[in-house]
Design a protein around this motif. Structure first.
Motif, PDB file in Angstrom:
ATOM      1  N   UNK A 137     -16.920   7.681  74.519  1.00  0.00           N
ATOM      2  CA  UNK A 137     -17.989   8.178  73.663  1.00  0.00           C
ATOM      3  C   UNK A 137     -18.923   7.035  73.255  1.00  0.00           C
ATOM      4  N   UNK A 138     -20.213   7.354  73.185  1.00  0.00           N
ATOM      5  CA  UNK A 138     -21.192   6.374  72.756  1.00  0.00           C
ATOM      6  C   UNK A 138     -22.490   7.052  72.386  1.00  0.00           C
ATOM      7  N   UNK A 139     -23.401   6.302  71.743  1.00  0.00           N
ATOM      8  CA  UNK A 139     -24.673   6.898  71.352  1.00  0.00           C
ATOM      9  C   UNK A 139     -25.802   6.570  72.325  1.00  0.00           C
ATOM     10  N   UNK A 140     -25.466   5.902  73.451  1.00  0.00           N
ATOM     11  CA  UNK A 140     -26.460   5.622  74.482  1.00  0.00           C
ATOM     12  C   UNK A 140     -26.422   6.721  75.529  1.00  0.00           C
ATOM     13  N   UNK A 141     -27.330   7.677  75.400  1.00  0.00           N
ATOM     14  CA  UNK A 141     -27.359   8.803  76.324  1.00  0.00           C
ATOM     15  C   UNK A 141     -27.664   8.352  77.745  1.00  0.00           C
ATOM     16  N   UNK A 142     -28.508   7.330  77.871  1.00  0.00           N
ATOM     17  CA  UNK A 142     -28.881   6.841  79.205  1.00  0.00           C
ATOM     18  C   UNK A 142     -27.654   6.311  79.941  1.00  0.00           C
ATOM     19  N   UNK A 143     -26.897   5.427  79.305  1.00  0.00           N
ATOM     20  CA  UNK A 143     -25.723   4.832  79.947  1.00  0.00           C
ATOM     21  C   UNK A 143     -24.715   5.912  80.339  1.00  0.00           C
ATOM     22  N   UNK A 144     -24.416   6.812  79.421  1.00  0.00           N
ATOM     23  CA  UNK A 144     -23.399   7.825  79.674  1.00  0.00           C
ATOM     24  C   UNK A 144     -23.827   8.816  80.752  1.00  0.00           C
ATOM     25  N   UNK A 145     -25.087   9.236  80.721  1.00  0.00           N
ATOM     26  CA  UNK A 145     -25.561  10.182  81.740  1.00  0.00           C
ATOM     27  C   UNK A 145     -25.638   9.544  83.119  1.00  0.00           C
ATOM     28  N   UNK A 146     -25.949   8.260  83.161  1.00  0.00           N
ATOM     29  CA  UNK A 146     -25.966   7.573  84.454  1.00  0.00           C
ATOM     30  C   UNK A 146     -24.556   7.412  84.996  1.00  0.00           C
ATOM     31  N   UNK A 147     -23.598   7.085  84.143  1.00  0.00           N
ATOM     32  CA  UNK A 147     -22.210   6.973  84.579  1.00  0.00           C
ATOM     33  C   UNK A 147     -21.665   8.317  85.048  1.00  0.00           C
ATOM     34  N   UNK A 148     -22.100   9.385  84.390  1.00  0.00           N
ATOM     35  CA  UNK A 148     -21.651  10.727  84.769  1.00  0.00           C
ATOM     36  C   UNK A 148     -22.347  11.230  86.028  1.00  0.00           C
ATOM     37  N   UNK A 149     -23.353  10.493  86.518  1.00  0.00           N
ATOM     38  CA  UNK A 149     -24.079  10.895  87.712  1.00  0.00           C
ATOM     39  C   UNK A 149     -25.151  11.931  87.462  1.00  0.00           C
ATOM     40  N   UNK A 150     -25.479  12.144  86.180  1.00  0.00           N
ATOM     41  CA  UNK A 150     -26.478  13.162  85.843  1.00  0.00           C
ATOM     42  C   UNK A 150     -27.897  12.604  85.854  1.00  0.00           C
ATOM     43  N   UNK A 151     -28.039  11.303  85.596  1.00  0.00           N
ATOM     44  CA  UNK A 151     -29.348  10.649  85.628  1.00  0.00           C
ATOM     45  C   UNK A 151     -29.304   9.504  86.631  1.00  0.00           C
ATOM     46  N   UNK A 152     -30.388   9.260  87.363  1.00  0.00           N
ATOM     47  CA  UNK A 152     -30.422   8.123  88.274  1.00  0.00           C
ATOM     48  C   UNK A 152     -30.690   6.819  87.510  1.00  0.00           C
ATOM     49  N   UNK A 153     -30.325   5.718  88.124  1.00  0.00           N
ATOM     50  CA  UNK A 153     -30.639   4.402  87.559  1.00  0.00           C
ATOM     51  C   UNK A 153     -31.502   3.650  88.576  1.00  0.00           C
ATOM     52  N   UNK A 154     -32.723   3.324  88.172  1.00  0.00           N
ATOM     53  CA  UNK A 154     -33.657   2.669  89.082  1.00  0.00           C
ATOM     54  C   UNK A 154     -33.712   1.151  88.883  1.00  0.00           C
ATOM     55  N   UNK A 155     -33.210   0.659  87.751  1.00  0.00           N
ATOM     56  CA  UNK A 155     -33.265  -0.768  87.460  1.00  0.00           C
ATOM     57  C   UNK A 155     -32.055  -1.478  88.058  1.00  0.00           C
ATOM     58  N   UNK A 156     -32.300  -2.410  88.959  1.00  0.00           N
ATOM     59  CA  UNK A 156     -31.209  -3.084  89.655  1.00  0.00           C
ATOM     60  C   UNK A 156     -30.299  -3.839  88.694  1.00  0.00           C
ATOM     61  N   UNK A 157     -30.867  -4.430  87.637  1.00  0.00           N
ATOM     62  CA  UNK A 157     -30.046  -5.205  86.707  1.00  0.00           C
ATOM     63  C   UNK A 157     -29.055  -4.317  85.943  1.00  0.00           C
ATOM     64  N   UNK A 167     -18.990  11.377  76.832  1.00  0.00           N
ATOM     65  CA  UNK A 167     -19.470  12.246  75.760  1.00  0.00           C
ATOM     66  C   UNK A 167     -20.497  11.500  74.897  1.00  0.00           C
ATOM     67  N   UNK A 168     -21.709  12.022  74.893  1.00  0.00           N
ATOM     68  CA  UNK A 168     -22.754  11.419  74.057  1.00  0.00           C
ATOM     69  C   UNK A 168     -22.602  11.901  72.618  1.00  0.00           C
ATOM     70  N   UNK A 169     -22.636  10.962  71.677  1.00  0.00           N
ATOM     71  CA  UNK A 169     -22.519  11.290  70.255  1.00  0.00           C
ATOM     72  C   UNK A 169     -23.666  10.630  69.494  1.00  0.00           C
ATOM     73  N   UNK A 170     -23.840  11.021  68.251  1.00  0.00           N
ATOM     74  CA  UNK A 170     -24.898  10.432  67.433  1.00  0.00           C
ATOM     75  C   UNK A 170     -24.482   9.051  66.943  1.00  0.00           C
ATOM     76  N   UNK A 171     -25.466   8.281  66.491  1.00  0.00           N
ATOM     77  CA  UNK A 171     -25.159   6.956  65.942  1.00  0.00           C
ATOM     78  C   UNK A 171     -24.242   7.072  64.732  1.00  0.00           C
ATOM     79  N   UNK A 172     -24.441   8.116  63.929  1.00  0.00           N
ATOM     80  CA  UNK A 172     -23.573   8.308  62.762  1.00  0.00           C
ATOM     81  C   UNK A 172     -22.129   8.526  63.182  1.00  0.00           C
ATOM     82  N   UNK A 173     -21.931   9.318  64.234  1.00  0.00           N
ATOM     83  CA  UNK A 173     -20.576   9.565  64.731  1.00  0.00           C
ATOM     84  C   UNK A 173     -19.977   8.314  65.368  1.00  0.00           C
ATOM     85  N   UNK A 174     -20.822   7.388  65.759  1.00  0.00           N
ATOM     86  CA  UNK A 174     -20.379   6.151  66.412  1.00  0.00           C
ATOM     87  C   UNK A 174     -20.337   4.982  65.428  1.00  0.00           C
TER      88      UNK A 174
END
Length: 225
Positions: free
Chosen positions: A146-166, A188-195
């Protein structure tokens, strides 16, 4: 790892239907299965794990005796922060798990240099958490991350692409470590308060406060320990 049950239920008038459960912890599966069987109306009960392996109740009970003394029922939190002035990144990670019928919490943080942005700090913090799984011998099961970074979690889940090589480099390292430990992640994406626990640990790391603790969750949780 969690498990679900499928069985044929027969009424007093011999009518039958197939029933199933959601995925449950292994201890709950054993409790419910024993209770279902005592009704005398259950036939062909099968237990299926998240990796699609089929088990008998006898096999599950034997497995439970083996794994009960190992960390299981894992859910964990991560957060990363970046201080632009000092060019330091702070990581916070919290892991909850069950072992020998007791529930524990691990809290760890760290600060590093070489990170260039808050976005990169989030990827690095997730890797920091995954490396802790390896350090504490957590393997061969499912883990909820669980984390509040939707980008990281969705990319790890394969739901969003990652275009930045770094950032792709961080994703590859996270996935390689999970594969090495034979872990099946659920993101699982959660809010900053939950994190808030992981967030506070990351902030403390940036302020030079190092934390590494393990305790029973039944004990009073003191975030300043």
């Amino acid at each position: 790892m969690k498990y679900r049950m499928e069985w044929t239920y027969q009424t007093k008038k011999k009518k039958q239907t197939v029933l199933s459960t959601e995925y449950l912890p292994i201890e709950d599966v054993i409790t419910f299965a024993d209770d279902f069987i005592q009704t005398g109306r259950v036939k062909n009960l099968e237990i299926l794990s998240e990796d699609d392996v089929t088990w008998t109740l006898k096999e599950i009970k034997k497995l439970n005796e083996i794994v009960k003394d190992e960390p299981h029922e894992i859910y964990a939190y991560f957060d990363g922060g970046y201080h632009k002035a000092t060019k330091l990144a702070g990581f916070g990670a919290v892991i909850y798990y069950t072992q020998s019928n007791k529930k524990y919490r691990i809290r760890v943080n760290a600060s590093v240099d070489g990170i260039t942005s808050n976005n990169e700090a989030e990827y690095a913090a997730c890797l920091f958490l995954v490396n802790l799984f390896e350090e504490y011998g957590i393997s061969k099961q499912s883990v909820t991350i669980k984390g509040d970074s939707q980008v990281v979690l969705n990319q790890l889940a394969g739901e969003w692409p990652c275009y930045e090589e770094e950032f792709t480099v961080w994703l590859d390292r996270i996935e390689a470590t999970l594969k090495s430990c034979q872990l099946k992640p659920v993101y699982e994406h959660i809010t900053r308060k939950e994190n808030h626990e992981a967030d506070k640990l990351a902030t403390q790391a940036l302020n030079g406060i190092e934390i590494k603790s393990k305790l029973l969750v039944s004990e009073e949780l003191n975030e300043n320990e």
